[in-house]
Scaffold this motif. Structure first.
Motif, PDB file in Angstrom:
ATOM      1  N   GLY A 164       1.949  11.472   8.917  1.00 22.33           N
ATOM      2  CA  GLY A 164       3.337  11.732   8.599  1.00 22.33           C
ATOM      3  C   GLY A 164       3.999  11.080   7.786  1.00 22.33           C
ATOM      4  N   ALA A 165       3.321  10.532   6.527  1.00 18.26           N
ATOM      5  CA  ALA A 165       4.389   9.817   5.317  1.00 18.26           C
ATOM      6  C   ALA A 165       4.648  11.055   5.054  1.00 18.26           C
ATOM      7  N   VAL A 166       4.555  12.296   4.405  1.00 15.42           N
ATOM      8  CA  VAL A 166       5.215  13.279   4.106  1.00 15.42           C
ATOM      9  C   VAL A 166       6.567  14.018   4.630  1.00 15.42           C
ATOM     10  N   ARG A 167       5.737  14.062   5.479  1.00 15.81           N
ATOM     11  CA  ARG A 167       7.460  14.266   6.590  1.00 15.81           C
ATOM     12  C   ARG A 167       8.145  13.963   6.878  1.00 15.81           C
ATOM     13  N   LYS A 168       8.069  12.225   7.264  1.00  9.00           N
ATOM     14  CA  LYS A 168       9.087  11.693   6.868  1.00  9.00           C
ATOM     15  C   LYS A 168      10.428  11.494   5.786  1.00  9.00           C
TER      16      LYS A 168
ATOM     17  N   LYS B  21       7.773  -5.937  -3.487  1.00  9.28           N
ATOM     18  CA  LYS B  21       8.837  -6.289  -3.145  1.00  9.28           C
ATOM     19  C   LYS B  21       9.250  -4.564  -2.730  1.00  9.28           C
ATOM     20  N   GLY B  22       8.344  -3.391  -3.831  1.00  8.55           N
ATOM     21  CA  GLY B  22       8.761  -1.839  -3.610  1.00  8.55           C
ATOM     22  C   GLY B  22       7.701  -1.802  -2.661  1.00  8.55           C
ATOM     23  N   ILE B  23       6.471  -2.455  -2.339  1.00  8.88           N
ATOM     24  CA  ILE B  23       5.381  -1.742  -1.401  1.00  8.88           C
ATOM     25  C   ILE B  23       5.959  -2.197  -0.117  1.00  8.88           C
ATOM     26  N   ASN B  24       6.743  -3.486   0.407  1.00  7.78           N
ATOM     27  CA  ASN B  24       7.437  -3.572   1.184  1.00  7.78           C
ATOM     28  C   ASN B  24       8.308  -2.768   1.941  1.00  7.78           C
ATOM     29  N   LEU B  25       9.152  -2.359   0.934  1.00  8.98           N
ATOM     30  CA  LEU B  25      10.193  -1.150   1.519  1.00  8.98           C
ATOM     31  C   LEU B  25       9.642   0.103   2.212  1.00  8.98           C
ATOM     32  N   LEU B  26       8.098   0.303   1.756  1.00  7.36           N
ATOM     33  CA  LEU B  26       7.231   1.383   2.124  1.00  7.36           C
ATOM     34  C   LEU B  26       6.831   1.319   3.456  1.00  7.36           C
ATOM     35  N   VAL B  27       6.014  -0.077   4.031  1.00 11.21           N
ATOM     36  CA  VAL B  27       6.053  -0.338   4.741  1.00 11.21           C
ATOM     37  C   VAL B  27       6.480  -0.629   5.840  1.00 11.21           C
ATOM     38  N   ASP B  28       8.374  -0.999   5.913  1.00  9.79           N
ATOM     39  CA  ASP B  28       8.929  -1.449   6.462  1.00  9.79           C
ATOM     40  C   ASP B  28      10.000  -0.039   7.151  1.00  9.79           C
ATOM     41  N   ALA B  29       9.595   1.270   6.034  1.00  9.09           N
ATOM     42  CA  ALA B  29      10.535   2.486   6.401  1.00  9.09           C
ATOM     43  C   ALA B  29       8.590   3.269   7.460  1.00  9.09           C
ATOM     44  N   GLY B  30       7.443   2.636   7.441  1.00 10.94           N
ATOM     45  CA  GLY B  30       6.522   3.606   7.525  1.00 10.94           C
ATOM     46  C   GLY B  30       5.597   4.022   7.295  1.00 10.94           C
ATOM     47  N   ILE B  31       6.222   4.386   5.953  1.00  9.33           N
ATOM     48  CA  ILE B  31       5.104   5.583   4.972  1.00  9.33           C
ATOM     49  C   ILE B  31       3.127   4.571   4.555  1.00  9.33           C
ATOM     50  N   VAL B  32       3.402   3.225   4.358  1.00 12.36           N
ATOM     51  CA  VAL B  32       1.872   3.030   4.092  1.00 12.36           C
ATOM     52  C   VAL B  32       1.974   1.937   5.372  1.00 12.36           C
ATOM     53  N   TYR B  33       0.245   1.918   4.926  1.00 15.09           N
ATOM     54  CA  TYR B  33       0.481   0.565   5.693  1.00 15.09           C
ATOM     55  C   TYR B  33      -0.870  -0.568   5.255  1.00 15.09           C
ATOM     56  N   LYS B  34      -1.026  -1.455   6.038  1.00 16.70           N
ATOM     57  CA  LYS B  34      -2.046  -2.476   5.496  1.00 16.70           C
ATOM     58  C   LYS B  34      -3.232  -2.455   6.188  1.00 16.70           C
ATOM     59  N   LYS B  35      -4.447  -1.822   5.776  1.00 14.07           N
ATOM     60  CA  LYS B  35      -5.332  -2.746   6.984  1.00 14.07           C
ATOM     61  C   LYS B  35      -6.463  -3.592   6.149  1.00 14.07           C
ATOM     62  N   ARG B  36      -5.808  -5.113   6.581  1.00 15.01           N
ATOM     63  CA  ARG B  36      -6.648  -5.939   6.417  1.00 15.01           C
ATOM     64  C   ARG B  36      -7.788  -6.282   5.413  1.00 15.01           C
ATOM     65  N   GLY B  37      -7.712  -7.235   4.400  1.00 20.47           N
ATOM     66  CA  GLY B  37      -8.525  -7.125   3.784  1.00 20.47           C
ATOM     67  C   GLY B  37      -9.196  -5.754   2.628  1.00 20.47           C
ATOM     68  N   VAL B  38      -8.691  -4.551   2.531  1.00 21.56           N
ATOM     69  CA  VAL B  38      -9.016  -4.219   2.235  1.00 21.56           C
ATOM     70  C   VAL B  38      -7.870  -2.949   1.331  1.00 21.56           C
ATOM     71  N   GLY B  39      -6.380  -3.624   1.679  1.00 18.08           N
ATOM     72  CA  GLY B  39      -6.025  -3.020   1.035  1.00 18.08           C
ATOM     73  C   GLY B  39      -4.883  -1.517   1.678  1.00 18.08           C
ATOM     74  N   MET B  40      -3.957  -1.579   1.367  1.00 18.38           N
ATOM     75  CA  MET B  40      -2.248  -0.683   1.939  1.00 18.38           C
ATOM     76  C   MET B  40      -3.082   0.416   0.915  1.00 18.38           C
ATOM     77  N   PHE B  41      -2.516   1.631   3.230  1.00 16.11           N
ATOM     78  CA  PHE B  41      -2.428   3.669   2.481  1.00 16.11           C
ATOM     79  C   PHE B  41      -1.402   3.389   3.048  1.00 16.11           C
ATOM     80  N   VAL B  42      -2.071   4.969   2.803  1.00  9.49           N
ATOM     81  CA  VAL B  42      -0.612   6.266   2.937  1.00  9.49           C
ATOM     82  C   VAL B  42      -0.678   6.687   4.285  1.00  9.49           C
ATOM     83  N   ALA B  43       0.517   6.074   5.436  1.00 12.08           N
ATOM     84  CA  ALA B  43       0.545   6.431   6.199  1.00 12.08           C
ATOM     85  C   ALA B  43       0.362   7.754   6.386  1.00 12.08           C
TER      86      ALA B  43
END
Length: 122
Positions: free
Chosen positions: A77-81, A53-75
């Motif tokens: 432009g995340a620092v700027r956002k 639920k915490g990570i999904n907040l970051l996904v919804d905000a475009g801060i992190v994204y999922k690489k299928r089969g690999v994991g979650m990564f920082v997007a």
């Protein structure tokens, strides 16, 4: 990252803010992988759904994204956002209240600048 289970703030929000802090301080660079929800749940002894639920907040905000089969990564432009988000929150939570109170007390701009320059000491 530290979680405070006695805090009124929900744990999933603490997870999201802790990850944000890690991104802002350079612990997690843009395009680098962040800990999985399983890692978070094991490390902090929390339910994996809470971590998600915490990570999904970051996904919804475009801060992190999922690489299928690999994991979650920082997007990119995340620092700027995040900086803009935190600046907006800082203004809303602190600066606007300070300005409102200063107006009530008839504190002038010159007085405020003078206080800032001398470090708020009297």
């Amino acid at each position: 990252m530290k979680l405070n289970f006695d805090d009124e703030k929900p744990v999933f929000l603490q997870i999201a803010e802790g990850m944000e802090d890690g991104i802002l301080t350079g612990v997690f660079q843009e395009e680098s992988q962040i800990p999985s929800t399983t890692e978070l749940s094991v490390t902090y002894k929390i339910n994996p759904a809470t971590a998600l639920k915490g990570i999904n907040l970051l996904v919804d905000a475009g801060i992190v994204y999922k690489k299928r089969g690999v994991g979650m990564f920082v997007a990119e432009g995340a620092v700027r956002k995040l900086r803009q988000k935190r600046k907006d929150q800082f203004y809303e939570n602190f600066v606007s209240r300070l300005v409102e109170e200063a107006k009530k007390l008839e504190i002038t701009d010159v007085e405020i600048i003078s206080m800032i320059e001398r470090g708020f000491s009297k």
